[in-house]
Scaffold this motif. Structure first.
Motif, PDB file in Angstrom:
ATOM      1  N   ALA A   1      32.253  36.602  43.916  1.00 23.95           N
ATOM      2  CA  ALA A   1      33.574  37.101  43.527  1.00 23.95           C
ATOM      3  C   ALA A   1      33.730  37.064  42.007  1.00 23.95           C
ATOM      4  N   LEU A   2      33.179  35.984  41.393  1.00 18.66           N
ATOM      5  CA  LEU A   2      33.242  35.879  39.939  1.00 18.66           C
ATOM      6  C   LEU A   2      32.478  37.045  39.292  1.00 18.66           C
ATOM      7  N   TYR A   3      31.341  37.264  39.862  1.00 13.68           N
ATOM      8  CA  TYR A   3      30.551  38.401  39.353  1.00 13.68           C
ATOM      9  C   TYR A   3      31.344  39.688  39.452  1.00 13.68           C
ATOM     10  N   ALA A   4      32.042  39.797  40.584  1.00 12.17           N
ATOM     11  CA  ALA A   4      32.868  41.007  40.777  1.00 12.17           C
ATOM     12  C   ALA A   4      33.975  41.078  39.728  1.00 12.17           C
ATOM     13  N   ALA A   5      34.567  39.938  39.425  1.00 12.76           N
ATOM     14  CA  ALA A   5      35.628  39.917  38.412  1.00 12.76           C
ATOM     15  C   ALA A   5      35.075  40.315  37.057  1.00 12.76           C
ATOM     16  N   LYS A   6      33.881  39.858  36.773  1.00 10.51           N
ATOM     17  CA  LYS A   6      33.252  40.261  35.508  1.00 10.51           C
ATOM     18  C   LYS A   6      33.040  41.774  35.488  1.00 10.51           C
ATOM     19  N   GLU A   7      32.601  42.236  36.641  1.00 12.57           N
ATOM     20  CA  GLU A   7      32.283  43.668  36.745  1.00 12.57           C
ATOM     21  C   GLU A   7      33.548  44.506  36.616  1.00 12.57           C
ATOM     22  N   GLU A   8      34.598  43.905  37.081  1.00 12.81           N
ATOM     23  CA  GLU A   8      35.838  44.682  37.093  1.00 12.81           C
ATOM     24  C   GLU A   8      36.579  44.600  35.760  1.00 12.81           C
ATOM     25  N   GLY A   9      36.009  43.938  34.798  1.00 13.32           N
ATOM     26  CA  GLY A   9      36.599  43.997  33.464  1.00 13.32           C
ATOM     27  C   GLY A   9      37.009  42.656  32.901  1.00 13.32           C
ATOM     28  N   ARG A  10      36.654  41.606  33.550  1.00 12.42           N
ATOM     29  CA  ARG A  10      36.910  40.242  33.071  1.00 12.42           C
ATOM     30  C   ARG A  10      38.418  39.930  33.081  1.00 12.42           C
ATOM     31  N   ASN A  11      38.737  38.652  32.734  1.00 12.79           N
ATOM     32  CA  ASN A  11      40.114  38.151  32.652  1.00 12.79           C
ATOM     33  C   ASN A  11      40.879  38.442  33.939  1.00 12.79           C
ATOM     34  N   ARG A  12      40.254  38.091  35.000  1.00 12.71           N
ATOM     35  CA  ARG A  12      40.918  38.312  36.292  1.00 12.71           C
ATOM     36  C   ARG A  12      40.378  37.348  37.345  1.00 12.71           C
ATOM     37  N   VAL A  13      41.103  37.392  38.478  1.00 11.09           N
ATOM     38  CA  VAL A  13      40.706  36.521  39.594  1.00 11.09           C
ATOM     39  C   VAL A  13      40.337  37.394  40.772  1.00 11.09           C
ATOM     40  N   VAL A  14      39.164  37.112  41.356  1.00 12.32           N
ATOM     41  CA  VAL A  14      38.728  37.884  42.523  1.00 12.32           C
ATOM     42  C   VAL A  14      38.506  36.889  43.679  1.00 12.32           C
ATOM     43  N   ILE A  15      39.010  37.318  44.842  1.00 12.98           N
ATOM     44  CA  ILE A  15      38.852  36.471  46.022  1.00 12.98           C
ATOM     45  C   ILE A  15      37.716  37.029  46.866  1.00 12.98           C
ATOM     46  N   ALA A  16      36.853  36.146  47.198  1.00 10.91           N
ATOM     47  CA  ALA A  16      35.694  36.568  47.974  1.00 10.91           C
ATOM     48  C   ALA A  16      36.119  36.923  49.392  1.00 10.91           C
ATOM     49  N   ALA A  17      35.236  37.495  50.084  1.00  7.67           N
ATOM     50  CA  ALA A  17      35.387  37.832  51.482  1.00  7.67           C
ATOM     51  C   ALA A  17      36.368  38.958  51.708  1.00  7.67           C
ATOM     52  N   SER A  18      37.552  38.909  51.077  1.00  8.45           N
ATOM     53  CA  SER A  18      38.509  39.980  51.270  1.00  8.45           C
ATOM     54  C   SER A  18      38.021  41.256  50.582  1.00  8.45           C
ATOM     55  N   ALA A  19      37.247  41.060  49.504  1.00 13.73           N
ATOM     56  CA  ALA A  19      36.664  42.163  48.734  1.00 13.73           C
ATOM     57  C   ALA A  19      37.706  43.114  48.226  1.00 13.73           C
ATOM     58  N   LYS A  20      38.948  42.712  48.227  1.00 12.21           N
ATOM     59  CA  LYS A  20      40.014  43.558  47.708  1.00 12.21           C
ATOM     60  C   LYS A  20      40.441  43.014  46.367  1.00 12.21           C
ATOM     61  N   THR A  21      40.125  43.714  45.348  1.00 15.37           N
ATOM     62  CA  THR A  21      40.467  43.298  44.003  1.00 15.37           C
ATOM     63  C   THR A  21      41.159  44.429  43.278  1.00 15.37           C
ATOM     64  N   PRO A  22      41.983  44.235  42.397  1.00 14.83           N
ATOM     65  CA  PRO A  22      42.595  42.912  42.172  1.00 14.83           C
ATOM     66  C   PRO A  22      43.683  42.647  43.170  1.00 14.83           C
ATOM     67  N   ARG A  23      43.781  41.534  43.553  1.00 17.61           N
ATOM     68  CA  ARG A  23      44.907  41.137  44.406  1.00 17.61           C
ATOM     69  C   ARG A  23      46.138  41.030  43.540  1.00 17.61           C
ATOM     70  N   PRO A  24      47.228  41.326  44.080  1.00 22.32           N
ATOM     71  CA  PRO A  24      48.426  41.166  43.249  1.00 22.32           C
ATOM     72  C   PRO A  24      48.608  39.703  42.870  1.00 22.32           C
ATOM     73  N   PRO A  25      48.877  39.512  41.572  1.00 18.80           N
ATOM     74  CA  PRO A  25      49.034  38.125  41.134  1.00 18.80           C
ATOM     75  C   PRO A  25      50.195  37.450  41.838  1.00 18.80           C
ATOM     76  N   PRO A  26      50.011  36.236  42.275  1.00 18.95           N
ATOM     77  CA  PRO A  26      51.109  35.539  42.975  1.00 18.95           C
ATOM     78  C   PRO A  26      52.233  35.186  42.035  1.00 18.95           C
ATOM     79  N   GLU A  27      53.365  34.916  42.675  1.00 20.82           N
ATOM     80  CA  GLU A  27      54.552  34.595  41.867  1.00 20.82           C
ATOM     81  C   GLU A  27      54.345  33.251  41.168  1.00 20.82           C
ATOM     82  N   GLU A  28      54.610  33.272  39.884  1.00 22.27           N
ATOM     83  CA  GLU A  28      54.315  32.100  39.042  1.00 22.27           C
ATOM     84  C   GLU A  28      55.033  30.850  39.533  1.00 22.27           C
ATOM     85  N   GLY A  29      54.277  29.764  39.755  1.00 26.19           N
ATOM     86  CA  GLY A  29      54.878  28.457  40.080  1.00 26.19           C
ATOM     87  C   GLY A  29      55.277  28.268  41.503  1.00 26.19           C
TER      88      GLY A  29
END
Lengths: 461, 249
Positions: A420-448
Motif C-alpha cells: 500500500a505504501l508503494y502504491a501511495a508513492k506511486e500515486e504521488g506521495r504525501n498520502r495514505v493508502v489502505i491495503a486490500a481495499s485497493a481503493k485510493t485515495p480514500r476520503p480522509p477521515p474527519e479530524e480528531g
C-alpha cells in the motif's frame, strides 16, 4: 575568671568526648575477643566472689568442727563435774541418813573418792568445796551426827547444788560463742550470696544487652538491607556498630549493593541498546517485531481489531544529497519527535530501515488507523524542520500504507502495508493508502473523530 | 524377655550369694582382751557372760566402728605382753598410761583419770614397816609397792583380796579407784573397820586408756574416734551410770 573556667571546662568536655569517640565509640572490637574479655572479667569477678563466700563457709565448717571436737566434749565434761557434785551431795545425805553403818561407811568412802578425784581437783572451786565437804563429813563422823552438824550440812548441800548449776551453765555457754560466730557468719554469707546473685544477674543482663545491641540489631539491619536490595530500594545507611565482624559484613553488603547497582545500570543500558535505534530513539526493527508478534497473538486470541502500517519519508534521498547526512539525521530525529507527539500511547512505531517506519495500532480498526495515519501525514506536512542553514526550514511529507492485521501473520500484514505504501508513492506521495481495499485515495477521515489524544513517549519508541 | 527372666533371676541370686560370701569373708573381727575379776569394770555376770563398764565400752566401740569383736578373758599381768605381742588388737582394760607401758603398746586417748586407794587396818599407813600390803600382779599398784620396797603380797585376782584381809594375812591392800568401790562393799571386810587413804603419787594416778596393738596405729585412730562418738551420743555416760556411782572423768 568564671568565663575562663567555663571555657576550660568546655574544652575539657569536648576533648573528653573526642577522646571517647576516637578511642571507644568509633573503635571496632572483634566480637569473639570482646565477648571473651567480658566472659573472663565475669569469670574473675564470679570466682573472687565465690572465694569470698567460701571463706565464710570455711569459717562455719571450722566453727562446727571446733564445736564437735572440742566444745561439745568440754561441755559434757562440765556436765559430768556437775553430776559428780550432785553425787557428792547425795552421798553426803547418805552419810547422815544411811540405814546401816555399812551403807554410811560406803557413802563416806565414795565421798572420799570423789573429793580426791583428779577431775574434781582440776577446778579450784570444785576442789575447794569437795575438800570442805570431805573434811566436814569426816569431822561429823568422828564427832557424831548431831542436829547442828546436819544444819551445817544443809548449807554445804545447798552450795553443792548451786555450784553444780553454775558448772552446768558454764558448760552450755561454752557452745554459745561458737554458735554466735556461726550465726553471724551465716548472716554475712546470705548478704554475700545476694551480691553474687546480683553480679550474675548484672552480667547476664549486660551480656544480653550487648548481644542485642551489637549482634542481633546489626543482623536485623542487615536483613532489612538485603530485603531493600531485593526490592530495589535505596540502601538505608547502617548505624555504627562496635563489632568488627559485623562491620565487615556491613561493608560487604555495601559493596554488594554497589555491584548490583552497577549491574542493573549495565543491564538497563544493554536493554536500551538492544531495543532502540541509536539515532532516533525509537524501537529498532527486531524489538518492534517481537512486540508486534505478541500483540498480534493477543488480538487474534480475543478477536480484537489491530492494524499495521508502513511509512516512508518522501524525497529523503534529495534531502541527504542536498543538505548532507547530518541534516538527514536531524530530519529523522525530528520525525521521531513528531511521531511521539502525534501517536497514542497504545501505538507502536519503529525505524524499520533507512527513512522507512513501521506501525502497530492495537485495538484499532482500519478506519480508526486511517484517521490516525492521515493526522500523522497532515502534521508532518505542516511541520517545518529547522536545519540551521537560515533557509527557514525544510518541509516534509510522508507516504503511508495501512493494512488490517486482525487475520494472518505479521509478515503478511506488513507486506500488504508495504504494498500500500508503494502504491501511495506511486500515486504521488504525501498520502495514505489502505491495503486490500485497493481503493485510493480514500476520503480522509474527519479530524480528531474517535481518536485518542496522543500522549506520552511510548509511541516514539 | 519373659524367656530370659528365670536365667536372670538365677544370675542375680548367684551374685547376691557371692556378694554375701565376700562380705562375710571381708568382715573384720577384732580380738579384744578383757578381765573378768575387776568389778565393776569387768566381771562375769550371773549368766556367765562378761559384763562391767569396760566390757560395755568395748562393745559400744566395736558397734561404732562397725566391726565384730571377740572378747577373750586374760589375766591382768599378761595384758600388756599379749597386746604387745599382737595376740589381741586391743585390751578393754583400764590401764594407767605409764611410760613403761607406752613404750610397748599404743594407748587410746584417756577415757578417765584414776588414782589409787590404800585400804588398811587402822594405824597402818602407806610405807609403814608393819604394813603387809596385797596388790594384783601386773598392776601399777603392785609395781609401785615393789618399787617402794614395801612388803607386798601378789594376787592374781581382785576377788582374793577380801579373804586375805579378813584372814589377817595382809593388813592393807592397794588397788585402783574404780575397783576399790566393789572391794569396799564386800561383806567380808565390813567388820574390819578399814581406813581409806587416797594415794596421788604420779605412778598411781593419771590418765587411763585402752592398750592397742603397736603395729596398728590406724586402729588407735578408729578407737579414739569411736570414744568421741560414744561420749557425744551418751552411751558412755549410760554405761557409767549403770556400773559406777559417780561420773568417770
Amino acid at each position: 575568671m568564671t568565663a575562663l573556667l567555663r571555657t576550660l571546662r568546655g574544652a575539657l568536655a569536648v576533648d573528653w568526648r573526642a577522646f571517647l569517640r576516637a578511642h571507644w565509640t568509633q573503635r571496632s572490637w572483634p566480637a569473639g575477643k570482646a565477648l571473651g574479655w567480658l566472659g573472663a572479667l565475669f569469670g574473675v569477678a564470679f570466682l573472687a566472689q565465690i572465694l569470698w563466700l567460701a571463706s565464710d563457709q570455711r569459717q562455719v565448717l571450722e566453727s562446727s568442727e571446733r564445736l564437735l571436737e572440742r566444745t561439745v566434749p568440754s561441755t559434757l565434761e562440765h556436765f559430768r563435774v556437775a553430776r559428780n557434785l550432785e553425787q557428792l551431795r547425795l552421798e553426803g545425805e547418805r552419810v547422815f541418813s544411811g540405814r546401816t553403818p555399812v551403807a554410811r561407811q560406803q557413802a563416806r568412802f565414795i565421798v572420799s573418792l570423789l573429793s580426791s578425784h583428779p577431775a574434781m581437783l582440776a577446778d579450784s572451786r570444785v576442789a575447794a568445796l569437795a575438800r570442805e565437804v570431805d573434811a566436814f563429813l569426816s569431822q561429823a563422823a568422828r564427832q557424831g551426827m548431831s542436829e547442828q552438824h546436819y544444819a551445817e550440812w544443809e548449807t554445804l548441800s545447798s552450795r553443792l547444788s548451786l555450784l553444780a548449776d553454775d558448772i552446768s551453765t558454764e558448760g552450755v555457754n561454752l557452745a554459745s560463742a561458737d554458735l554466735q560466730l556461726m550465726s553471724t557468719t551465716m548472716l554475712r554469707s546470705q548478704v554475700k550470696l545476694a551480691l553474687v546473685l546480683a553480679l550474675v544477674a548484672l552480667f547476664v543482663g549486660g551480656f544480653l544487652f550487648l548481644i542485642h545491641r551489637h549482634l542481633i540489631r546489626p543482623l536485623q539491619e542487615m536483613d532489612d538491607a538485603l530485603r531493600e536490595l531485593r526490592s530495589g530500594q535505596a540502601l538505608t545507611p547502617f548505624s555504627t556498630t562496635a563489632m568488627a565482624e559485623i562491620r565487615a559484613v556491613e561493608g560487604a553488603i555495601g559493596q554488594l549493593r554497589e555491584v548490583m547497582h552497577e549491574n542493573d545500570e549495565a543491564r538497563r543500558q544493554l536493554h536500551f541498546l538492544a531495543t532502540t535505534d541509536s539515532l532516533t530513539g525509537m524501537f529498532n526493527r527486531r524489538h518492534f517485531m517481537a512486540l508486534a508478534e505478541d500483540e498480534l497473538r493477543r488480538a487474534h486470541r480475543y478477536g480484537r481489531p489491530i492494524c499495521v502500517g508502513m511509512a516512508d519519508l518522501d524525497n529523503f534521498k534529495g534531502i541527504n544529497d542536498g543538505h548532507g547526512h547530518a541534516v538527514g539525521d536531524r530530519v529523522l530525529q525530528s520525525l521521531a519527535e513528531l511521531f511521539g507527539h502525534t501517536l497514542r500511547q497504545s501505538d507502536w512505531v519503529c525505524r524499520y530501515g533507512g527513512e522507512e517506519f513501521a506501525f502497530l495500532f492495537t485495538e484499532t480498526t482500519l478506519d480508526e488507523a486511517h484517521r490516525l495515519a492521515e493526522r500523522l501525514r497532515q502534521h508532518a506536512a505542516e511541520t517545518s524542520i529547522d536545519v540551521g542553514d537560515g533557509s527557514g526550514g525544510l518541509q516534509l511529507t510522508l507516504s503511508l500504507g495501512l493494512a488490517d492485521a486482525s487475520t494472518g501473520s505479521l509478515e503478511a500484514a506488513l507486506g500488504r502495508a508495504d504494498t500500500a505504501l508503494y502504491a501511495a508513492k506511486e500515486e504521488g506521495r504525501n498520502r495514505v493508502v489502505i491495503a486490500a481495499s485497493a481503493k485510493t485515495p480514500r476520503p480522509p477521515p474527519e479530524e480528531g473523530k474517535d481518536l485518542d489524544s496522543p500522549t506520552g513517549e511510548r509511541g516514539r519508541k | 524377655m519373659k524367656a530370659r527372666t528365670p536365667s536372670q533371676a538365677c544370675c542375680l541370686l548367684l551374685l547376691g550369694l557371692a556378694a554375701g560370701v565376700l562380705a562375710h569373708a571381708g568382715e573384720r573381727v577384732l580380738r579384744v582382751a578383757i578381765l573378768t575379776n575387776s568389778p565393776p569394770m569387768s566381771y562375769t555376770d550371773a549368766s556367765g557372760k562378761p559384763a562391767g563398764f569396760n566390757v560395755g565400752v568395748a562393745r559400744a566401740l566395736c558397734e561404732t566402728m562397725k566391726v565384730r569383736c571377740e572378747l577373750t578373758v586374760v589375766e591382768l599381768a599378761k595384758v600388756v605382753d599379749a597386746v604387745a605381742a599382737g595376740e589381741f588388737d586391743f585390751a578393754a582394760v583400764s590401764l594407767l598410761a605409764t611410760p613403761a607401758r607406752q613404750a610397748r603398746v599404743l594407748f587410746s586417748k584417756p577415757y578417765y583419770r584414776s588414782n589409787s586407794i590404800w585400804f588398811s587396818q587402822p594405824g597402818v599407813t602407806p610405807g609403814a614397816t608393819s604394813a603387809r600390803v596385797a596388790a594384783v600382779a601386773g598392776s601399777a599398784q603392785y609395781r609401785y609397792a615393789r618399787a617402794q620396797g614395801w612388803n607386798v603380797v601378789a594376787v592374781d585376782h581382785h576377788s582374793e583380796l577380801p579373804a586375805l584381809l579378813s584372814a589377817g594375812k595382809v593388813n592393807a591392800v592397794l588397788l585402783p579407784m574404780a575397783t576399790s568401790l566393789s572391794l569396799r562393799a564386800n561383806p567380808l571386810i565390813q567388820s574390819l573397820g578399814l581406813e581409806t587413804t587416797v594415794l596421788q603419787a604420779p605412778e598411781l594416778s593419771g590418765d587411763v586408756g585402752f592398750s592397742i596393738d603397736p603395729r596398728n596405729p590406724q586402729l588407735r585412730d578408729h578407737i579414739n574416734a569411736a570414744f568421741d562418738q560414744i561420749k557425744r551420743d551418751g552411751r558412755f555416760d549410760r554405761l557409767n551410770t549403770e556400773y559406777l556411782p559417780f561420773r568417770l572423768q
